[in-house]
Design a protein around this motif. Structure first.
Motif, short mmCIF file in Angstrom:
data_model
loop_
_atom_site.label_atom_id
_atom_site.label_comp_id
_atom_site.label_asym_id
_atom_site.label_seq_id
_atom_site.Cartn_x
_atom_site.Cartn_y
_atom_site.Cartn_z
N MET A 33 0.33 3.01 13.40
CA MET A 33 0.79 3.12 11.90
C MET A 33 1.41 1.76 11.21
SD MET A 33 2.39 7.08 12.29
CE MET A 33 3.05 7.12 10.76
N ALA A 34 1.96 1.15 12.15
CA ALA A 34 2.79 -0.33 11.59
C ALA A 34 1.54 -1.16 11.23
CB ALA A 34 3.52 -0.91 12.70
N GLY A 35 0.41 -0.90 12.01
CA GLY A 35 -0.99 -1.58 11.57
C GLY A 35 -1.27 -1.41 10.24
N GLY A 36 -1.49 0.14 9.92
CA GLY A 36 -1.94 0.54 8.62
C GLY A 36 -1.22 0.12 7.51
N ILE A 37 0.30 0.19 7.75
CA ILE A 37 1.07 -0.25 6.56
C ILE A 37 0.80 -1.74 6.33
CG2 ILE A 37 3.60 -0.75 6.01
CD1 ILE A 37 4.17 1.77 8.05
N ALA A 38 0.71 -2.60 7.46
CA ALA A 38 0.43 -4.06 7.48
C ALA A 38 -0.86 -4.31 6.62
CB ALA A 38 0.54 -4.84 8.79
N VAL A 39 -1.93 -3.57 6.81
CA VAL A 39 -3.28 -4.07 6.21
C VAL A 39 -3.02 -3.59 4.91
CG1 VAL A 39 -5.54 -3.09 5.84
CG2 VAL A 39 -4.73 -3.45 8.05
N GLU A 40 -2.27 -2.67 4.43
CA GLU A 40 -1.96 -2.41 2.93
C GLU A 40 -0.98 -3.26 2.23
OE1 GLU A 40 -3.59 -0.30 1.20
OE2 GLU A 40 -2.52 0.26 -0.62
N ALA A 41 -0.16 -3.78 2.93
CA ALA A 41 0.92 -4.62 2.34
C ALA A 41 0.68 -6.04 2.40
CB ALA A 41 2.42 -4.28 3.00
N PHE A 42 0.29 -6.38 3.59
CA PHE A 42 -0.15 -7.83 3.53
C PHE A 42 -1.34 -8.27 3.43
CE2 PHE A 42 3.29 -6.67 6.53
CZ PHE A 42 4.27 -7.33 6.01
N ALA A 43 -2.53 -7.60 3.42
CA ALA A 43 -3.88 -8.21 3.13
C ALA A 43 -4.60 -7.71 1.98
CB ALA A 43 -4.74 -7.35 4.28
N ILE A 44 -3.63 -8.17 0.82
CA ILE A 44 -3.95 -7.47 -0.41
C ILE A 44 -5.16 -8.46 -1.09
CG2 ILE A 44 -3.23 -7.47 -2.89
CD1 ILE A 44 -0.64 -6.43 -2.10
N GLU A 45 -5.12 -9.92 -0.52
CA GLU A 45 -6.09 -10.92 -1.11
C GLU A 45 -7.48 -10.71 -0.44
OE1 GLU A 45 -3.18 -11.99 -0.10
OE2 GLU A 45 -2.05 -11.75 -1.64
N ILE A 46 -7.34 -10.19 0.81
CA ILE A 46 -8.68 -10.42 1.98
C ILE A 46 -9.47 -9.37 1.51
CG2 ILE A 46 -9.15 -10.44 4.25
CD1 ILE A 46 -6.49 -11.48 4.98
N PHE A 47 -9.02 -7.97 1.18
CA PHE A 47 -9.90 -6.73 1.21
C PHE A 47 -10.32 -6.33 -0.13
CE2 PHE A 47 -7.97 -6.35 5.73
CZ PHE A 47 -9.19 -6.75 6.26
N GLU A 48 -11.15 -5.87 -0.41
CA GLU A 48 -11.59 -4.77 -1.56
C GLU A 48 -10.66 -3.72 -1.44
OE1 GLU A 48 -14.01 -4.87 -4.15
OE2 GLU A 48 -14.35 -6.86 -3.16
N PRO A 49 -9.93 -3.28 -2.66
CA PRO A 49 -8.86 -2.04 -2.45
C PRO A 49 -9.42 -0.96 -1.70
CG PRO A 49 -9.03 -3.14 -4.64
CD PRO A 49 -10.24 -3.88 -3.91
N ALA A 50 -10.64 -0.56 -1.94
CA ALA A 50 -11.33 0.56 -1.28
C ALA A 50 -11.47 0.38 0.18
CB ALA A 50 -12.62 0.81 -1.84
N VAL A 51 -11.77 -0.80 0.67
CA VAL A 51 -11.87 -0.93 2.13
C VAL A 51 -10.45 -1.07 2.65
CG1 VAL A 51 -12.51 -2.56 3.68
CG2 VAL A 51 -14.00 -2.14 1.88
N ARG A 52 -9.42 -1.87 1.82
CA ARG A 52 -8.14 -1.75 2.46
C ARG A 52 -7.48 -0.41 2.59
NH1 ARG A 52 -5.42 -4.32 -2.00
NH2 ARG A 52 -4.45 -2.29 -2.25
N GLU A 53 -7.60 0.51 1.61
CA GLU A 53 -7.07 1.72 1.82
C GLU A 53 -7.82 2.62 2.70
OE1 GLU A 53 -7.15 3.34 -2.38
OE2 GLU A 53 -5.81 1.84 -3.08
N GLY A 54 -9.08 2.41 2.89
CA GLY A 54 -9.64 3.08 4.02
C GLY A 54 -9.23 2.90 5.44
N VAL A 55 -9.20 1.45 5.59
CA VAL A 55 -8.63 1.05 7.03
C VAL A 55 -7.24 1.38 7.02
CG1 VAL A 55 -8.14 -1.07 8.34
CG2 VAL A 55 -10.32 -1.12 7.10
N ALA A 56 -6.46 1.48 6.10
CA ALA A 56 -4.84 1.97 6.33
C ALA A 56 -5.00 3.45 6.78
CB ALA A 56 -4.28 1.47 4.98
#
Lengths: 118, 130
Positions: free
Chosen positions: B49-72
Motif C-alpha cells: 500500500m505504501a508503494g501504491g501511495i508512492a507511485v501516485e505521489a512521487f511518480a507524477i512526471e514519469i507515468f501517464e495519469p491512467a497508467v499511474r492510477e492503474g498501478v496505484a
C-alpha cells in the motif's frame, strides 16, 4: 570463577527466564514493527495532500490511530504472553488481528476512493 | 454442538468458538509463531500500500495519469487482498493446530508473487517504452 548467574542475569522472572525461545519478546517486537509500518504509511500518505486536499487526512489519521492503539496495548499483551508460556495455557486472540485487517482494508478503500474520485 | 450453544467444556466467547471450533488450545509458542507470521503478512500488505501511495505521489512526471492510477490501484487492491488473506490464513493455521492437522497451503503466497510480478512488469514496460 563464579558459577552463579552472570552479572547481567535478571534478578526477577523475565520473558527470557520463562521461555528460552524469547517468544513473547519476539511477538511484541513484531507488533512494534507493524506499528512502525503504519507510521510509515501515515507519513507517505501526507504527500497526497496537494493532490487530494483535506480528505486525505483520513488515511494518516487512521494509520496513526492504529499505531497508537498497538503501542498502548503491547505492555499488557507482553505480560499476558509471558504468563501464558509460564502457565502453559492457550493464548489465542482474534479481535486485535481482525481490527488490524479492518483498519488496513478501510485505509485501502479510502485511498482507492480518492484516486477514482479525481 | 453448534457454536451458539453454551458449552461447559469450552469457556471461550461465541465468536472464538465459531471462528475456531473444537479441538484443544495449541501450545502458546505455536500460537505466538502464527501471530508473528500473520503480522509479517500485514506488514507486507502495508508495504504494498505504501508503494501504491508512492507511485501516485512521487511518480507524477514519469507515468501517464491512467497508467499511474492503474498501478496505484493495483498495488492498493493487492495490499487489501493480502491483509484479508493473512487473517484467513491465521484462522486456517490456528484451526489446524487445534486439531493437530497438517497446516494449510498458503494461497496468499502465489497471490503476492503474481501481483508483484504483474505490477513490476507494467512499470518496467512503461519506463522502457517511454
Amino acid at each position: 570463577m563464579s558459577t552463579g548467574p552472570g552479572r547481567f542475569a535478571p534478578r526477577h522472572g523475565t520473558a527470557a527466564a520463562v521461555d528460552a525461545g524469547l517468544q513473547p519478546e519476539r511477538t511484541t517486537l513484531s507488533w512494534s514493527r507493524t506499528l512502525l509500518a503504519l507510521v510509515t504509511v501515515s507519513a507517505i500518505s501526507l504527500r497526497w495532500t496537494p493532490l487530494y486536499g483535506a480528505a486525505i487526512l483520513l488515511v494518516p489519521g487512521g494509520a496513526l490511530l492504529g499505531a497508537l492503539v498497538i503501542g498502548a496495548t503491547q505492555r499488557r499483551a507482553t505480560a499476558r504472553r509471558v504468563r501464558a508460556i509460564h502457565e502453559e495455557t492457550g493464548i489465542t486472540r482474534w479481535s486485535g488481528k481482525a481490527s488490524l485487517v479492518a483498519l488496513v482494508t478501510c485505509l485501502g478503500l479510502v485511498l482507492i476512493w480518492l484516486i477514482t474520485r479525481s | 454442538m453448534p457454536a451458539w450453544q453454551k458449552n461447559p467444556n469450552d469457556p471461550r466467547g461465541l465468536a472464538a468458538r465459531a471462528l475456531l471450533p473444537g479441538g484443544a488450545e495449541p501450545d502458546p509458542r505455536l500460537t505466538l509463531a502464527n501471530e508473528r507470521t500473520f503480522l509479517a503478512w500485514i506488514r507486507t500488505s502495508l508495504a504494498l500500500m505504501a508503494g501504491g501511495i508512492a507511485v501516485e505521489a512521487f511518480a507524477i512526471e514519469i507515468f501517464e495519469p491512467a497508467v499511474r492510477e492503474g498501478v496505484a490501484i493495483l498495488l492498493l487492491a493487492l495490499g487489501m487482498l493480502l491483509s484479508g488473506g493473512a487473517f484467513v490464513r491465521w484462522v486456517g493455521v490456528e484451526r489446524a493446530m487445534r486439531h493437530q492437522a497438517p497446516l494449510p497451503i498458503p494461497l496468499i503466497a502465489p497471490l503476492l508473487a503474481g501481483g508483484g510480478a504483474v505490477s513490476a512488469a507494467i512499470v518496467a514496460a512503461v519506463i522502457l517504452t517511454r
